[in-house]
Design an enzyme around this catalytic site. Structure first.
Site, PDB file in Angstrom:
ATOM      1  CG  ASP A  11      20.662  44.756  21.271  1.00 19.41           C
ATOM      2  OD1 ASP A  11      19.971  45.652  20.600  1.00 19.41           O
ATOM      3  OD2 ASP A  11      20.394  43.528  21.360  1.00 19.41           O
ATOM      4  CD  GLU A 106      22.277  42.817  17.444  1.00 12.73           C
ATOM      5  OE1 GLU A 106      22.830  41.742  17.867  1.00 12.73           O
ATOM      6  OE2 GLU A 106      21.298  43.104  16.743  1.00 12.73           O
TER       7      GLU A 106
END
Length: 475
Positions: A11, A106
């Site tokens: 992320d 992500e």
């Protein structure tokens, strides 16, 4: 659940805001908020410096400005974000054939499938190497979670933020999860969290202690069983490579409610064209056209029409969207419009003529509002918009041909954060504009914070520009 922590979740940290800080040296370490800048704009991403003031994603921009009045408020530059995302995703695909992107910033990676990790040591080494490679290639930081399941890997990356790495050893899941808030678990939003809080359940440990039967009674069979499994750290979902898009859509929120029906029709046509452009860019076509209308009172209506076959023809999508609009009451005003296409396919129906109403012989009558055989009156919106456009063009030509009174050129608009290049001072970005002036800071990725200069908005030496790469030659 795996016996080794070989599922990785990456992320990127405050991605949009971090890209802006990397490309604008004067903003490094400052509060940066990216999103819609109009009265009804929404925060897309806030830098960690801005989050200290309480600013967060999905917050109304007006509220963000009150909380953080001295922040830098910038429009999104999605073309640059996609470029950076492509670099990061390519690195992930070098690690494994099983990469599951969730968004631009992500993704999950199955390290075992790529043969790069089989135990805790090799998984940690791979994660650390990935973070270093991303920093070298983009100048940005990403947080990495490693675990034996997707859910736990995502929890780990969240706990590792910002710019960290957390590995959850198999067998330690329940101990790690127990003190965490129930909101840590995927799918537990504000409503579910509040419902559980009222029942005296605030931590994952309390969730596990409640038992499956009690959770099913509280939130339903499917949700209750899922919550209980997550509370125990159980998740058998595999990493699925390149998840297929289920739909393509675009939408706009307007600073002032739209009341003029002709203007609303024109906006729907424009959105339909943008939607088709995005649809074609993804290499898809689609069967179902969707219209979204949010009215003045925040009520949201969705209407859809399924065609005989998939299409990526802009005329077909425009006409379907116009037909759908005819069935929506916009009397009180419209604050948001959206057009989407679902039922995606990798091919296009050959016979689009049967779907299109453009060739109907009674088209001239339909322009005046007569309904077609299906009662839709679909071409009226498109024809009306075309007539309005033609009249505007004719008016412009007449003005140009009238001697002595040339039509003044429209004032150029410069949005805060957009890229520019000056013939003398080189590349820079817009800090703000108003009252006929635009303020530009001249700097670029890797440079020292640059100087600020102000110009007339119509300065011929100032032009819009493409973003410069974050790392490497400016091109």
């Amino acid at each position: 659940m795996r016996a080794a922590p070989t599922i990785l979740h990456l992320d990127m940290d405050a991605f949009y805001a971090s890209v802006e800080q990397a490309s604008k040296p004067s903003l490094r370490g400052k509060a940066v908020i990216v999103g819609g800048l109009g009265p009804r704009g929404v925060v897309a991403t806030a830098s960690y410096e801005a989050r200290r003031f309480g600013v967060h994603s999905a917050m109304p921009m007006g509220q963000a400005r009150r909380l953080c009045p001295n922040g830098a408020y910038l429009i999104p530059r999605f073309s640059l974000y996609r470029q950076v995302s492509d670099v990061v995703m390519a690195m992930l695909r070098e690690l494994s054939p099983l990469v599951e992107p969730l968004s631009l910033d992500e993704a999950f990676v199955d390290l075992e499938a790529g043969g790069v990790a089989f135990d805790s040591r090799t998984a940690r080494e791979t994660g650390e190497r990935l973070r270093a490679d991303i920093r070298a290639a983009t100048g940005l930081s990403g947080s990495v979670g490693l675990a034996g399941s997707k859910m736990l890997a995502k929890v780990a990356s969240e706990e590792a933020k910002p710019a960290g790495l957390l590995l959850i050893e198999p067998g330690t899941e329940r101990e790690l999860l127990a003190p965490m808030s129930v909101r840590t678990l995927p799918g537990v939003g504000p409503a579910t969290g509040e419902h559980l809080r009222r029942a005296g359940i605030t931590t994952v440990g309390e969730l596990a202690e409640a038992g499956e039967d009690e959770l099913v009674r509280m939130v339903g069979r499917s949700a209750g069983a899922g919550l209980y499994r997550m509370a125990l750290g159980l998740d058998d979902r595999p990493v699925v490579a390149e998840r297929d898009a289920k739909s393509v859509s675009v939408e706009d929120t307007f600073d002032v409610d739209l009341h003029d029906r002709v203007r609303i029709r024109g906006e729907v046509q424009r959105l339909a064209d943008r939607c088709v452009q995005r649809l074609r860019g993804s290499g898809h076509s689609g069967r179902t056209i969707v219209l979204k209308v949010r009215r003045y009172d925040f009520s949201t209506l969705t209407r859809s029409e399924t065609l005989r076959g998939p299409t990526d023809d802009p005329a077909v999508v425009r006409e379907a969207a116009a037909r759908l609009l005819e069935g929506v009451d916009t009397t009180g005003g419209v604050r948001l419009l959206g057009v989407g296409v679902t039922g995606l396919a990798d091919y296009t129906q050959e016979d689009l003529f049967a779907q299109s109403l453009a060739a109907e012989p009674d088209g001239a009558e339909r322009v005046q509002g007569a309904e077609g055989a299906d009662g839709s009156g679909g071409d009226a919106a498109e024809a009306g918009a075309a007539v309005a456009e033609a009249e505007a063009a004719d008016g412009a030509r007449e003005a140009a041909e009238t001697p002595g009174e040339p039509e003044p050129a429209p004032e150029r608009r410069w949005s805060a954060g957009s890229d520019v290049r000056h013939a003398v001072y080189g590349p820079g970005w817009v800090q703000g504009s108003g009252v006929g002036r635009v303020t530009v800071r001249f700097e670029q990725p890797g440079s020292e914070p640059g100087r600020v200069r102000t110009f007339r908005v119509d300065d011929p030496e100032l032009e819009p520009s493409d973003p410069l790469p974050l790392v490497g030659d400016e091109g």
